[in-house]
Enzyme design. Structure first.
Site, PDB file in Angstrom:
ATOM      1  N   TYR A 140     -19.111  42.643  15.020  1.00 37.90           N
ATOM      2  CA  TYR A 140     -18.505  42.459  16.343  1.00 37.90           C
ATOM      3  C   TYR A 140     -17.268  43.341  16.484  1.00 37.90           C
ATOM      4  O   TYR A 140     -17.078  44.015  17.498  1.00 37.90           O
ATOM      5  CB  TYR A 140     -18.151  40.989  16.555  1.00 37.90           C
ATOM      6  CG  TYR A 140     -17.466  40.693  17.876  1.00 37.90           C
ATOM      7  CD1 TYR A 140     -18.211  40.521  19.040  1.00 37.90           C
ATOM      8  CD2 TYR A 140     -16.075  40.582  17.966  1.00 37.90           C
ATOM      9  CE1 TYR A 140     -17.600  40.248  20.248  1.00 37.90           C
ATOM     10  CE2 TYR A 140     -15.449  40.309  19.162  1.00 37.90           C
ATOM     11  CZ  TYR A 140     -16.215  40.146  20.307  1.00 37.90           C
ATOM     12  OH  TYR A 140     -15.592  39.888  21.500  1.00 37.90           O
ATOM     13  N   LYS A 188     -16.322  46.454  19.257  1.00 32.31           N
ATOM     14  CA  LYS A 188     -15.146  46.460  20.121  1.00 32.31           C
ATOM     15  C   LYS A 188     -14.219  47.640  19.814  1.00 32.31           C
ATOM     16  O   LYS A 188     -13.567  48.173  20.711  1.00 32.31           O
ATOM     17  CB  LYS A 188     -14.393  45.133  19.992  1.00 32.31           C
ATOM     18  CG  LYS A 188     -15.156  43.939  20.566  1.00 32.31           C
ATOM     19  CD  LYS A 188     -15.437  44.125  22.050  1.00 32.31           C
ATOM     20  CE  LYS A 188     -16.078  42.877  22.662  1.00 32.31           C
ATOM     21  NZ  LYS A 188     -16.282  43.009  24.127  1.00 32.31           N
TER      22      LYS A 188
END
Length: 233
Positions: A142, A146
């Protein structure tokens, strides 16, 4: 500087959580129209006539192209849709990691490629991208998505500024949404995230650093990497 009053906006992932909050705040701040982009628009109930449900899958290039053709009057894009599969980059499920990148990174990039020309043709406006405090503090797949989006936003900001398009990145820790339901850590209310994002947009800023966690991580970025990762010490 982008005044939200009178804007025609499109919000991805608009059916719940942050997305629904973005739609509500846009209406409160005087947006002329808000395209609420979701995979199944027939399930979206809109109480305000300014809200226009629109079908969109940010992992599908054809769906993005169709949305850009339908919403050809957009002046403000909010790239909010995202998922978290929380896989190890070394040993995790690669298919899940690809799915996460397709949603969190390639989705906003393809949306920007499709809608930036639309926004420019309509006289300029803004793009808001949901980053994370984990853009800077890596804990798996994740975080990597980002971090990649943060870099893409920075590149797009430089490229689009001369064409009258403002790009705002939003960094925040845990947000009080379904995605963070598994943790008891402190969470930032959705209304605060959206308010600070739009305040930054309207003030002509580049990044909204929302909440204590994001501000703390940001403050450490000029130090040795072992300050961010004490386990390396």
């Amino acid at each position: 500087m982008t005044d939200i009053s009178g804007q025609i906006a499109l919000v991805t992932g608009a059916n719940r959580g942050l997305g629904a909050e973005f739609v509500s705040a846009l209406l409160e701040r005087g947006a002329a129209k808000v395209y609420a982009a979701v995979r199944t628009p027939e399930t979206l109930e809109a109480d305000d006539p300014r809200v226009v449900p629109i079908r969109l899958d940010v992992t599908d290039a054809a769906s993005i192209r169709a949305a850009a053709e339908q919403a050809s009057d957009v002046t403000l894009l909010v790239n909010n849709a995202g998922i978290a599969v929380n896989q190890s980059l070394v040993s995790g499920d690669l298919d899940e990691i690809h799915r996460e990148f397709d949603t969190n990174f390639w989705g906003p990039v393809l949306m920007t490629r499709a809608f930036a020309p639309v926004i420019v043709a309509n006289g300029g406006g803004g793009i808001v991208n949901m980053h994370s405090a984990l853009s800077w503090l890596a804990v798996g797949s994740y975080s990597a998505t980002k971090a990649a989006l943060w870099s893409a936003s920075n590149s797009a900001r430089v490229e689009l500024h001369p064409q009258g398009v403002q790009v705002v990145g939003v960094h925040v820790g845990w947000v009080d949404t379904e995605m963070a339901a598994h943790t008891d850590d402190a969470k930032v209310p959705t209304a605060q995230v959206v308010a600070e994002a739009f305040d930054t947009l309207e003030a002509g800023g580049a990044e909204a650093i929302v909440g204590d966690t994001a501000r703390h991580v940001k403050s450490k970025l000029d130090q040795d990497v072992r300050v961010l990762y004490p386990q390396l010490g």
